[in-house]
Design a protein around this motif. Structure first.
Motif, PDB file in Angstrom:
ATOM      1  N   VAL A  84      -9.660   5.636  -4.607  1.00 35.89           N
ATOM      2  CA  VAL A  84      -8.336   5.571  -4.410  1.00 35.89           C
ATOM      3  C   VAL A  84      -8.031   6.826  -4.843  1.00 35.89           C
ATOM      4  CG1 VAL A  84      -5.983   4.966  -5.187  1.00 35.89           C
ATOM      5  CG2 VAL A  84      -7.816   3.382  -5.404  1.00 35.89           C
ATOM      6  N   ASN A  85      -7.104   7.585  -3.958  1.00 35.77           N
ATOM      7  CA  ASN A  85      -6.741   9.018  -3.796  1.00 35.77           C
ATOM      8  C   ASN A  85      -5.173   9.439  -4.466  1.00 35.77           C
ATOM      9  OD1 ASN A  85      -8.953  10.149  -3.217  1.00 35.77           O
ATOM     10  ND2 ASN A  85      -8.614  10.061  -0.936  1.00 35.77           N
ATOM     11  N   GLN A  86      -4.503   8.108  -4.436  1.00 32.76           N
ATOM     12  CA  GLN A  86      -3.131   8.163  -4.699  1.00 32.76           C
ATOM     13  C   GLN A  86      -2.787   7.110  -5.920  1.00 32.76           C
ATOM     14  OE1 GLN A  86      -0.957   6.888  -1.375  1.00 32.76           O
ATOM     15  NE2 GLN A  86      -1.451   4.808  -1.483  1.00 32.76           N
ATOM     16  N   PRO A  87      -1.918   7.454  -6.602  1.00 30.43           N
ATOM     17  CA  PRO A  87      -1.650   6.243  -7.835  1.00 30.43           C
ATOM     18  C   PRO A  87      -0.933   5.194  -6.976  1.00 30.43           C
ATOM     19  CG  PRO A  87       0.128   8.184  -7.365  1.00 30.43           C
ATOM     20  CD  PRO A  87      -0.952   8.528  -6.666  1.00 30.43           C
ATOM     21  N   ASP A  88      -1.101   4.019  -7.750  1.00 35.86           N
ATOM     22  CA  ASP A  88      -0.858   2.656  -7.416  1.00 35.86           C
ATOM     23  C   ASP A  88       0.670   2.744  -7.319  1.00 35.86           C
ATOM     24  OD1 ASP A  88      -0.478   0.127  -6.891  1.00 35.86           O
ATOM     25  OD2 ASP A  88      -1.256  -0.733  -8.685  1.00 35.86           O
ATOM     26  N   THR A  89       1.073   1.783  -6.209  1.00 37.96           N
ATOM     27  CA  THR A  89       2.697   2.009  -6.059  1.00 37.96           C
ATOM     28  C   THR A  89       3.306   0.803  -6.591  1.00 37.96           C
ATOM     29  OG1 THR A  89       2.308   0.743  -3.683  1.00 37.96           O
ATOM     30  CG2 THR A  89       2.542   3.148  -3.816  1.00 37.96           C
ATOM     31  N   GLY A  90       2.480   0.222  -7.193  1.00 36.49           N
ATOM     32  CA  GLY A  90       2.928  -1.043  -8.290  1.00 36.49           C
ATOM     33  C   GLY A  90       2.698  -2.485  -7.515  1.00 36.49           C
ATOM     34  N   ASP A  91       2.268  -2.426  -6.122  1.00 34.97           N
ATOM     35  CA  ASP A  91       2.052  -3.664  -5.576  1.00 34.97           C
ATOM     36  C   ASP A  91       0.535  -4.075  -5.486  1.00 34.97           C
ATOM     37  OD1 ASP A  91       1.366  -1.893  -3.521  1.00 34.97           O
ATOM     38  OD2 ASP A  91       2.784  -2.778  -2.103  1.00 34.97           O
ATOM     39  N   GLY A  92      -0.473  -2.917  -5.850  1.00 34.81           N
ATOM     40  CA  GLY A  92      -1.963  -3.209  -5.805  1.00 34.81           C
ATOM     41  C   GLY A  92      -2.412  -2.819  -4.433  1.00 34.81           C
ATOM     42  N   ASN A  93      -1.730  -2.120  -3.671  1.00 34.82           N
ATOM     43  CA  ASN A  93      -2.023  -1.808  -2.235  1.00 34.82           C
ATOM     44  C   ASN A  93      -2.842  -0.362  -2.315  1.00 34.82           C
ATOM     45  OD1 ASN A  93      -2.319  -0.531   0.489  1.00 34.82           O
ATOM     46  ND2 ASN A  93      -1.146  -2.340   1.139  1.00 34.82           N
ATOM     47  N   THR A  94      -4.016  -0.130  -1.880  1.00 31.82           N
ATOM     48  CA  THR A  94      -4.561   1.211  -1.943  1.00 31.82           C
ATOM     49  C   THR A  94      -4.501   2.002  -0.698  1.00 31.82           C
ATOM     50  OG1 THR A  94      -6.979   0.338  -1.689  1.00 31.82           O
ATOM     51  CG2 THR A  94      -5.997   0.424  -4.051  1.00 31.82           C
ATOM     52  N   VAL A  95      -3.841   1.536   0.220  1.00 34.56           N
ATOM     53  CA  VAL A  95      -4.136   2.102   1.599  1.00 34.56           C
ATOM     54  C   VAL A  95      -3.278   3.281   1.372  1.00 34.56           C
ATOM     55  CG1 VAL A  95      -3.556   1.906   4.006  1.00 34.56           C
ATOM     56  CG2 VAL A  95      -4.466  -0.218   2.676  1.00 34.56           C
ATOM     57  N   ASP A  96      -3.779   4.466   1.823  1.00 38.38           N
ATOM     58  CA  ASP A  96      -2.963   5.775   2.080  1.00 38.38           C
ATOM     59  C   ASP A  96      -2.948   5.951   3.764  1.00 38.38           C
ATOM     60  OD1 ASP A  96      -1.769   8.497   2.160  1.00 38.38           O
ATOM     61  OD2 ASP A  96      -3.580   9.298   0.947  1.00 38.38           O
ATOM     62  N   MET A  97      -1.894   5.987   4.216  1.00 39.20           N
ATOM     63  CA  MET A  97      -1.860   5.926   5.833  1.00 39.20           C
ATOM     64  C   MET A  97      -2.075   7.402   6.152  1.00 39.20           C
ATOM     65  SD  MET A  97      -0.885   3.078   7.192  1.00 39.20           S
ATOM     66  CE  MET A  97      -0.160   3.756   8.900  1.00 39.20           C
ATOM     67  N   GLN A  98      -1.881   8.337   5.516  1.00 38.46           N
ATOM     68  CA  GLN A  98      -2.312   9.700   6.199  1.00 38.46           C
ATOM     69  C   GLN A  98      -3.840   9.762   6.133  1.00 38.46           C
ATOM     70  OE1 GLN A  98      -0.044  12.527   3.572  1.00 38.46           O
ATOM     71  NE2 GLN A  98       1.741  12.704   4.968  1.00 38.46           N
ATOM     72  N   GLN A  99      -4.553   9.231   5.096  1.00 43.26           N
ATOM     73  CA  GLN A  99      -5.972   9.268   5.029  1.00 43.26           C
ATOM     74  C   GLN A  99      -6.508   8.363   6.035  1.00 43.26           C
ATOM     75  OE1 GLN A  99      -7.492   8.159   1.175  1.00 43.26           O
ATOM     76  NE2 GLN A  99      -9.763   8.704   1.899  1.00 43.26           N
ATOM     77  N   GLU A 100      -6.046   7.187   6.391  1.00 44.71           N
ATOM     78  CA  GLU A 100      -6.196   6.135   7.207  1.00 44.71           C
ATOM     79  C   GLU A 100      -6.271   6.969   8.888  1.00 44.71           C
ATOM     80  OE1 GLU A 100      -8.163   3.711   6.110  1.00 44.71           O
ATOM     81  OE2 GLU A 100      -7.618   3.788   4.041  1.00 44.71           O
ATOM     82  N   GLN A 101      -5.164   7.288   9.011  1.00 42.70           N
ATOM     83  CA  GLN A 101      -5.074   7.812  10.188  1.00 42.70           C
ATOM     84  C   GLN A 101      -5.955   8.919  10.800  1.00 42.70           C
ATOM     85  OE1 GLN A 101      -0.685   8.527  10.062  1.00 42.70           O
ATOM     86  NE2 GLN A 101      -0.166   6.434  11.100  1.00 42.70           N
ATOM     87  N   THR A 102      -6.004   9.969   9.702  1.00 42.58           N
ATOM     88  CA  THR A 102      -7.062  10.970   9.823  1.00 42.58           C
ATOM     89  C   THR A 102      -8.630  10.547  10.139  1.00 42.58           C
ATOM     90  OG1 THR A 102      -5.598  12.507   8.413  1.00 42.58           O
ATOM     91  CG2 THR A 102      -7.975  12.967   8.805  1.00 42.58           C
ATOM     92  N   ALA A 103      -8.835   9.461   9.017  1.00 41.46           N
ATOM     93  CA  ALA A 103     -10.200   8.865   9.142  1.00 41.46           C
ATOM     94  C   ALA A 103     -10.441   8.503  10.723  1.00 41.46           C
ATOM     95  CB  ALA A 103     -10.530   7.880   8.204  1.00 41.46           C
ATOM     96  N   PHE A 104      -9.284   7.626  11.141  1.00 42.97           N
ATOM     97  CA  PHE A 104      -9.379   6.664  12.413  1.00 42.97           C
ATOM     98  C   PHE A 104      -9.524   7.683  13.517  1.00 42.97           C
ATOM     99  CE2 PHE A 104      -7.700   4.558  16.055  1.00 42.97           C
ATOM    100  CZ  PHE A 104      -8.252   3.313  16.040  1.00 42.97           C
TER     101      PHE A 104
END
Length: 132
Positions: A84-104
């Motif tokens: 994880v590169n970002q702090p937890d948003t409270g719901d337990g989801n660890t997806v960082d959209m910018q990182q995912e879109q860049t990797a994709f």
């Protein structure tokens, strides 16, 4: 004389399969960006490539009965949870959209490069065989 495709095509034939699997994992991350508790995953490219090169030589096995091993489950052994590169948003989801879109996007470009390399290899073999 028979053509040895492993020698002729190099690693590009294996990288296509690994990059396709990575695209599926990354798109799953993007699709589950708002799913509470979803953990982002990624493919360990180095281990997946070494496994692909060692296991995909020769003919692939077909599953003719349900007692055979599930070959799709073997591919999931290279899918790991992402750090994880970002702090937890409270719901337990660890997806960082910018990182995912860049990797994709990077994975899609590398997939296209591998296709281009394979096209060049096949073009060279066709020229060698036909003389054109």
């Amino acid at each position: 004389m028979a053509i040895n495709f492993d020698n002729a095509l190099g690693v590009h034939q294996y990288s296509l399969g690994v990059r396709a699997q990575r695209a599926e994992v990354l798109s799953s991350n993007i699709a589950n960006a708002n799913t509470p508790g979803y953990k982002a995953r990624d493919v360990d490219f180095a281990s997946a490539m070494s496994a692909a090169r060692s296991h995909q030589k020769g003919l692939s096995m077909s599953q003719t009965t349900e007692k055979h091993f599930d070959l799709t489950a073997l591919n999931q052994q290279h899918v790991k949870y992402r750090v994880v590169n970002q702090p937890d948003t409270g719901d337990g989801n660890t997806v960082d959209m910018q990182q995912e879109q860049t990797a994709f996007m990077q994975n899609a470009l590398e997939y296209q490069m591998s296709l281009g390399f394979l096209e060049g290899k096949f073009s060279g073999m066709r020229k060698a065989l036909t003389g054109n």
